[in-house]
Write a protein that holds these residues in place. Structure first.
Motif, PDB file in Angstrom:
ATOM      1  N   TRP A 154      67.600  74.273  75.092  1.00 28.83           N
ATOM      2  CA  TRP A 154      66.662  73.998  73.999  1.00 28.83           C
ATOM      3  C   TRP A 154      67.446  73.454  72.816  1.00 28.83           C
ATOM      4  O   TRP A 154      68.303  74.134  72.261  1.00 28.83           O
ATOM      5  CB  TRP A 154      65.927  75.267  73.595  1.00 28.83           C
ATOM      6  N   ASP A 155      67.155  72.224  72.414  1.00 27.98           N
ATOM      7  CA  ASP A 155      67.828  71.645  71.243  1.00 27.98           C
ATOM      8  C   ASP A 155      66.813  71.265  70.164  1.00 27.98           C
ATOM      9  O   ASP A 155      67.113  70.479  69.268  1.00 27.98           O
ATOM     10  CB  ASP A 155      68.676  70.433  71.643  1.00 27.98           C
ATOM     11  N   GLY A 156      65.608  71.829  70.273  1.00 29.29           N
ATOM     12  CA  GLY A 156      64.580  71.568  69.275  1.00 29.29           C
ATOM     13  C   GLY A 156      64.716  72.491  68.079  1.00 29.29           C
ATOM     14  O   GLY A 156      65.553  73.395  68.053  1.00 29.29           O
ATOM     15  N   PRO A 157      63.889  72.304  67.051  1.00 29.94           N
ATOM     16  CA  PRO A 157      63.951  73.142  65.848  1.00 29.94           C
ATOM     17  C   PRO A 157      63.483  74.561  66.141  1.00 29.94           C
ATOM     18  O   PRO A 157      62.646  74.785  67.021  1.00 29.94           O
ATOM     19  CB  PRO A 157      62.995  72.438  64.880  1.00 29.94           C
ATOM     20  N   ARG A 158      64.046  75.524  65.427  1.00 32.61           N
ATOM     21  CA  ARG A 158      63.667  76.932  65.574  1.00 32.61           C
ATOM     22  C   ARG A 158      62.947  77.448  64.334  1.00 32.61           C
ATOM     23  O   ARG A 158      62.414  78.548  64.345  1.00 32.61           O
ATOM     24  CB  ARG A 158      64.895  77.781  65.865  1.00 32.61           C
TER      25      ARG A 158
END
Length: 328
Positions: A154-158
Motif C-alpha cells: 500500500w503506497d496510498g495516503p493514510r
C-alpha cells in the motif's frame, strides 16, 4: 460492480468475520465485539442540503458494509456504527472518500434527531429549535475500516494531510486531519489474533508474491488443512491462485490442493519440455538435411566450373561456409 467487489462484500458481511476483523483493528485481537451483537444497517447514505438557489440537493453514497455494534467492555456498554470499505486496488483519495462517508453518517443522525424533535415539538430554546439538536442529544460514533485486498504494498495516503502539498506549519493545527483505519495484509506481522478463516486469506495475500514463503506457510500452519469453501474462493480471486475446489466439498485441504497443483505443474512442465525437445530435434534434423543437400549441390556446381560466389547464392549459404565445404 466487479466480481472482486461483490465477493468482498459478501465475504466480510458475515458477522463472525466482521467481528474478527473489527476486533483485530480496534482491540488488538481481543474478543470484544461479538457476532451476535452486530446488526445490519442500510448501506445507503443520503444527505440533503440547500443549494445556493435555495433548492434541496440530495447526495447519496453506498457503503460496502455498515453495521451497528453493541459493545460491552470494561463494565460499560457502548453503541458504535462500523463501516467496512473493501479495496482490491490502491485508492489514492481514500481519506476523502471515507471522510465523506463518516460525515454523511453523522449528518443523517442529526437529521433524524431534528425530525423527531419537530414531531415531538420538545425543543425548549430557539437555539435548540434552529439546531434541531439539544444539549442533551448525542451522536453515535462512526468508525470506517478500509480493508486492502491487493498483493502490492500500500503506497496510498493514510491521512488527509498526506494529500496536501506544502502547507505552512503554523496553519497545520487549524486544519482538521482525517486518518484512515487501514488493514493491509502485507503489513501484518502476527496473524494469531484472528479467530476465523480471514487469517488464511490475509496470510496468503501477504505471501502471494513469494512462492517459497507461501509453501512454508501452508506446510507449517495446520489451519490450512481445513479452510472453508468461501475463503478458498476469495483466495483464488484476490491472490490469483488456482486452488482446485470440488463442488461437493465445503471444507478444503489447501495444503494438499497446493501440493497437487504444484505436482500437476511439474508434470505439465516436463511434458512441455519433452514436446519442445522433440520439436527441437525435428528442427535440427531438418537443418542437418538442408546442409547435406547444400554440400552435394555445391560440389556439383564446382565441378561444372561455377564460382564460389555463384554457388553460395545458389545454395543460400555464405561464401566462407561454402569454401570450407569445398576444401574439406
Amino acid at each position: 460492480m466487479s466480481a472482486k467487489d461483490s465477493m468482498a462484500k459478501e465475504y466480510f458481511a458475515d458477522n463472525a468475520r466482521f467481528a474478527d476483523l473489527c476486533n483485530n483493528i480496534l482491540y488488538g485481537g481481543r474478543e470484544v465485539i461479538l457476532p451476535e451483537n452486530l446488526k445490519e444497517r442500510d448501506t445507503t447514505e443520503v444527505l440533503t442540503a440547500l443549494g445556493l438557489d435555495k433548492k434541496t440537493i440530495a447526495m447519496q453514497k453506498l457503503r460496502d458494509i455498515f453495521k451497528n455494534a453493541s459493545i460491552k467492555y470494561t463494565g460499560k456498554s457502548y453503541v458504535v456504527l462500523i463501516g467496512v470499505e473493501n479495496q482490491s486496488d490502491i485508492h489514492y483519495a481514500i481519506p476523502v472518500k471515507n471522510m465523506f462517508y463518516d460525515v454523511m453518517a453523522y449528518g443523517n443522525q442529526v437529521k433524524e434527531t431534528a425530525k423527531k424533535h419537530r414531531k415531538d415539538k420538545d425543543t425548549t430554546t430557539s437555539d435548540e429549535f434552529l439546531s434541531g439538536f439539544t444539549k442533551e442529544d448525542k451522536l453515535i460514533p462512526v468508525i470506517t475500516i478500509t480493508v486492502y485486498l491487493g498483493t502490492k504494498e500500500w503506497d496510498g495516503p493514510r491521512k488527509l494531510s498526506d494529500m496536501f502539498d506544502d502547507v505552512d506549519e503554523e496553519l497545520l493545527p487549524f486544519i482538521p486531519d482525517y486518518r484512515i483505519n487501514l488493514l493491509a495484509p502485507r503489513e501484518i506481522t502476527d496473524f494469531t489474533g484472528f479467530r476465523t478463516s480471514i487469517r488464511q486469506l490475509f496470510e496468503v495475500l501477504k505471501n502471494a508474491n513469494d512462492k517459497e514463503k507461501m509453501q512454508e506457510v501452508l506446510q507449517n500452519d495446520e489451519k490450512f488443512s481445513r479452510v472453508d469453501r468461501e475463503t478458498v474462493e476469495a483466495i483464488n480471486l484476490f491472490a490469483g491462485t488456482d486452488i482446485d475446489i470440488d463442488e461437493k466439498e465445503e471444507v478444503i485441504d489447501m495444503c494438499k490442493a497446493w501440493e497437487e497443483q504444484k505436482n500437476e505443474g511439474r508434470e505439465l512442465g516436463r511434458e512441455e519440455g519433452r514436446e519442445e525437445g522433440r520439436e527441437l530435434g525435428r528442427e535440427e534434423g531438418r537443418e542437418e538435411g538442408r546442409i547435406r543437400q547444400a554440400k552435394v549441390t555445391a560440389l556439383k556446381l564446382q565441378k561444372k566450373g561455377h564460382s564460389i560466389e555463384d554457388i553460395a547464392e545458389c545454395v543460400d549459404f555464405d561464401e566462407e561456409t561454402v569454401k570450407k565445404w569445398l576444401v574439406s
